[in-house]
Design a protein around this motif. Structure first.
Motif, PDB file in Angstrom:
ATOM      1  N   GLN A   1       7.660   7.447 -16.397  1.00 60.04           N
ATOM      2  CA  GLN A   1       7.857   6.284 -15.547  1.00 60.04           C
ATOM      3  C   GLN A   1       7.540   6.676 -14.116  1.00 60.04           C
ATOM      4  O   GLN A   1       7.839   7.793 -13.696  1.00 60.04           O
ATOM      5  CB  GLN A   1       9.304   5.777 -15.641  1.00 60.04           C
ATOM      6  N   ASN A   2       6.937   5.756 -13.372  1.00 61.56           N
ATOM      7  CA  ASN A   2       6.550   6.049 -11.992  1.00 61.56           C
ATOM      8  C   ASN A   2       6.608   4.745 -11.196  1.00 61.56           C
ATOM      9  O   ASN A   2       5.622   4.030 -11.104  1.00 61.56           O
ATOM     10  CB  ASN A   2       5.141   6.657 -11.966  1.00 61.56           C
ATOM     11  N   ASP A   3       7.766   4.411 -10.669  1.00 59.11           N
ATOM     12  CA  ASP A   3       7.967   3.161  -9.957  1.00 59.11           C
ATOM     13  C   ASP A   3       8.468   3.423  -8.544  1.00 59.11           C
ATOM     14  O   ASP A   3       9.494   4.072  -8.368  1.00 59.11           O
ATOM     15  CB  ASP A   3       8.999   2.279 -10.688  1.00 59.11           C
TER      16      ASP A   3
ATOM     17  N   GLU B   1       0.833  -1.206   0.000  1.00 56.67           N
ATOM     18  CA  GLU B   1       0.000   0.000   0.000  1.00 56.67           C
ATOM     19  C   GLU B   1       0.867   1.255   0.000  1.00 56.67           C
ATOM     20  O   GLU B   1       0.555   2.223  -0.682  1.00 56.67           O
ATOM     21  CB  GLU B   1      -0.923   0.012   1.221  1.00 56.67           C
ATOM     22  N   ALA B   2       1.947   1.241   0.753  1.00 56.27           N
ATOM     23  CA  ALA B   2       2.843   2.393   0.793  1.00 56.27           C
ATOM     24  C   ALA B   2       3.419   2.674  -0.596  1.00 56.27           C
ATOM     25  O   ALA B   2       3.466   3.826  -1.036  1.00 56.27           O
ATOM     26  CB  ALA B   2       3.964   2.154   1.795  1.00 56.27           C
TER      27      ALA B   2
ATOM     28  N   GLU C   1       3.221   6.171  -5.334  1.00 53.31           N
ATOM     29  CA  GLU C   1       3.214   6.332  -6.796  1.00 53.31           C
ATOM     30  C   GLU C   1       2.012   7.163  -7.241  1.00 53.31           C
ATOM     31  O   GLU C   1       2.136   8.047  -8.086  1.00 53.31           O
ATOM     32  CB  GLU C   1       3.155   4.968  -7.486  1.00 53.31           C
ATOM     33  N   PHE C   2       0.861   6.889  -6.665  1.00 52.92           N
ATOM     34  CA  PHE C   2      -0.369   7.551  -7.090  1.00 52.92           C
ATOM     35  C   PHE C   2      -0.383   9.031  -6.721  1.00 52.92           C
ATOM     36  O   PHE C   2      -0.660   9.885  -7.544  1.00 52.92           O
ATOM     37  CB  PHE C   2      -1.583   6.843  -6.484  1.00 52.92           C
ATOM     38  N   PHE C   3      -0.058   9.337  -5.476  1.00 57.77           N
ATOM     39  CA  PHE C   3      -0.216  10.709  -5.017  1.00 57.77           C
ATOM     40  C   PHE C   3       0.985  11.610  -5.286  1.00 57.77           C
ATOM     41  O   PHE C   3       0.882  12.830  -5.171  1.00 57.77           O
ATOM     42  CB  PHE C   3      -0.558  10.727  -3.524  1.00 57.77           C
ATOM     43  N   LEU C   4       2.140  11.045  -5.643  1.00 62.56           N
ATOM     44  CA  LEU C   4       3.308  11.867  -5.952  1.00 62.56           C
ATOM     45  C   LEU C   4       3.672  11.792  -7.426  1.00 62.56           C
ATOM     46  O   LEU C   4       4.785  12.106  -7.816  1.00 62.56           O
ATOM     47  CB  LEU C   4       4.504  11.439  -5.093  1.00 62.56           C
ATOM     48  N   GLY C   5       2.751  11.380  -8.264  1.00 62.22           N
ATOM     49  CA  GLY C   5       3.050  11.120  -9.665  1.00 62.22           C
ATOM     50  C   GLY C   5       3.186  12.346 -10.551  1.00 62.22           C
ATOM     51  O   GLY C   5       3.840  12.287 -11.576  1.00 62.22           O
TER      52      GLY C   5
END
Length: 64
Positions: free
Chosen positions: A58-60, A23-24, A29-33
């Protein structure tokens, strides 16, 4: 003025409280994308540039 598409890589150490590691990772990834242009009008004039578009390539997330 010519236009160039360049890649920019940045890594952030994010301290996040979440239910578990998966979840972390997902939530960071979702909120800092997204990234915004932080240049001012004065800086754009002084350095003679204009950022036309910023798109995520890219967002990993990974555990440190």
């Amino acid at each position: 003025m010519p236009t160039f598409e360049v890649g920019l890589a940045r890594y952030f150490a994010v301290t996040i409280e979440a239910q578990n590691l998966e979840e972390a990772l997902r939530l960071s990834e979702f909120f800092l994308g997204n990234c915004n242009d932080s240049s001012s009008e004065e800086e754009r004039q002084e350095y003679q540039f204009q950022i036309k578009e910023i798109k995520m390539a890219q967002n990993d997330a990974f555990q440190l």
